[in-house]
Scaffold this active site. Structure first.
Site, PDB file in Angstrom:
ATOM      1  N   THR A 174      -2.688  13.750   2.937  1.00  0.00           N
ATOM      2  CA  THR A 174      -3.705  12.697   2.071  1.00  0.00           C
ATOM      3  C   THR A 174      -4.588  13.853   2.239  1.00  0.00           C
ATOM      4  O   THR A 174      -4.987  14.645   3.189  1.00  0.00           O
ATOM      5  CB  THR A 174      -3.500  11.982   2.026  1.00  0.00           C
ATOM      6  OG1 THR A 174      -2.656  10.901   1.705  1.00  0.00           O
ATOM      7  CG2 THR A 174      -4.462  11.627   0.728  1.00  0.00           C
ATOM      8  N   ARG A 202       7.632   4.746  -3.568  1.00  0.00           N
ATOM      9  CA  ARG A 202       7.375   4.358  -2.547  1.00  0.00           C
ATOM     10  C   ARG A 202       5.830   4.623  -2.808  1.00  0.00           C
ATOM     11  O   ARG A 202       5.544   5.734  -3.724  1.00  0.00           O
ATOM     12  CB  ARG A 202       7.378   4.937  -1.673  1.00  0.00           C
ATOM     13  CG  ARG A 202       6.814   4.903  -0.039  1.00  0.00           C
ATOM     14  CD  ARG A 202       6.027   5.908   0.242  1.00  0.00           C
ATOM     15  NE  ARG A 202       4.906   5.655   1.132  1.00  0.00           N
ATOM     16  CZ  ARG A 202       4.169   6.721   1.250  1.00  0.00           C
ATOM     17  NH1 ARG A 202       3.522   7.276   0.448  1.00  0.00           N
ATOM     18  NH2 ARG A 202       3.250   6.595   2.878  1.00  0.00           N
ATOM     19  N   GLY A 226      -2.759   9.090   6.448  1.00  0.00           N
ATOM     20  CA  GLY A 226      -1.646   9.175   7.375  1.00  0.00           C
ATOM     21  C   GLY A 226      -0.207   8.627   7.000  1.00  0.00           C
ATOM     22  O   GLY A 226      -0.359   7.901   5.657  1.00  0.00           O
TER      23      GLY A 226
END
Length: 308
Positions: A174, A202, A226
């Site tokens: 990210t 998801r 993460g």
């Protein structure tokens, strides 16, 4: 004229980056991208702009840079498409906006901001989010704009090696930015393409307020990166702010405590934290994290590996 005091942090993901694993070109490209993001946000803050405008400007640069997993350069799902998530929040009134599953908006962080500023909602998803984006006049692109040959290769490698349902090594994370402006207001923005090979629609932590993104003038601004499932379970971004407010911990202690808890549960990743007192914190439990910091004093710090 007194120069406003401000702080800006950016990240481009935390993961398995170690010296020698990245090529010199990848290393230099990522550092340059972080620098462009810092410069864009710093220009806003140095001219008495808001933390909200600064994090928006910084994340746009990261979304436009193929070295990072957000916008152009985002990873592919298992079915070979690209779905983008983003969120943004300001600390004064704790207004927030988020989008998930976006496929046509060039800069999802701008769409998240539009949700915050021009809708009665906090989060929009998929076709509805893209429809709102068009109504708001935000730049649209063909989905092919986001794709790069390297991300496609990564998906094929994952499938060939049968590496579970997604990239468990978290190599391509990210992006995000947090800032404190001259008025002491904080803001945070986070954007991602998710995980290589993700399935079933998801959704990770990046668009979830309180998990991957949070801002509160009473505490700090936090952007996370993460293993999203763990960040959601802990509510990492909000948890850090709660510890600052309720336990009177400083930003560093709060961030380190929550990242330690993340590790105890088996999660990996990191956060950037900016507090109204000027604290600028990186905390991560991975070998590396693409990260950078700039302040009103003129210093600029850019790093990738854990020993920098």
């Amino acid at each position: 004229m007194v120069e406003p005091k401000w702080t800006l942090l950016v990240h481009g993901g935390a993961g398995s980056m170690v010296r020698g694993k990245l090529s010199p070109e990848q290393d230099a490209g990522a550092r340059a991208g972080l620098g462009h993001a810092l410069n864009a946000g710093s220009e806003v803050l140095a001219n008495s702009g808001s933390a909200m405008d600064a994090v928006s400007a910084a994340v746009i640069k990261l979304e436009d840079d193929a070295h990072f997993n957000a916008g152009h350069g985002a990873v592919f799902t298992f079915d070979g498409i690209i779905e983008l998530d983003a969120s943004i929040m300001e600390g004064a009134m704790r207004r927030a906006g988020a989008v998930t599953g976006v496929r046509h908006t060039r800069n999802p962080v701008l769409l998240a901001r539009a949700v915050m500023e021009h809708s009665p909602h906090v989060m929009l998803s998929r076709e509805g989010a893209d429809a709102f984006s068009r109504e708001q006049g935000i730049e649209q692109v063909h989905p092919g704009y986001f794709a790069t040959p390297e991300r496609w290769r990564q998906l094929e490698e994952l499938k060939a090696n049968k590496l579970d349902y997604f990239d468990i090594d978290m190599k391509y994370g990210t992006v995000g930015a947090v800032a404190v402006d001259g008025d002491g207001n904080v803001a945070a923005a986070t954007s991602t393409g998710g995980l290589t090979g993700k399935r079933w629609g998801r959704i990770g932590d990046s668009p979830i307020i309180g998990a991957g993104n949070y801002a509160d003038n009473r505490a700090a601004a936090v952007s996370a990166t993460g293993a999203g499932e763990y960040f959601i379970r802990i509510g990492v971004a909000h948890e850090i702010c709660a510890r600052i407010r309720m336990l009177d911990e400083n930003a560093e202690a709060a961030a380190n405590h929550v990242i330690a808890e993340l590790g105890e549960l088996g999660g990996t990743g990191g956060v950037i934290v900016a507090a109204p007192d000027g604290s600028a914190i990186f905390s991560f439990n991975t070998p590396g994290m693409y990260r950078g910091r700039a302040t009103h004093g003129g210093d600029q710090y850019i790093a990738i590996y854990g020993d920098e």
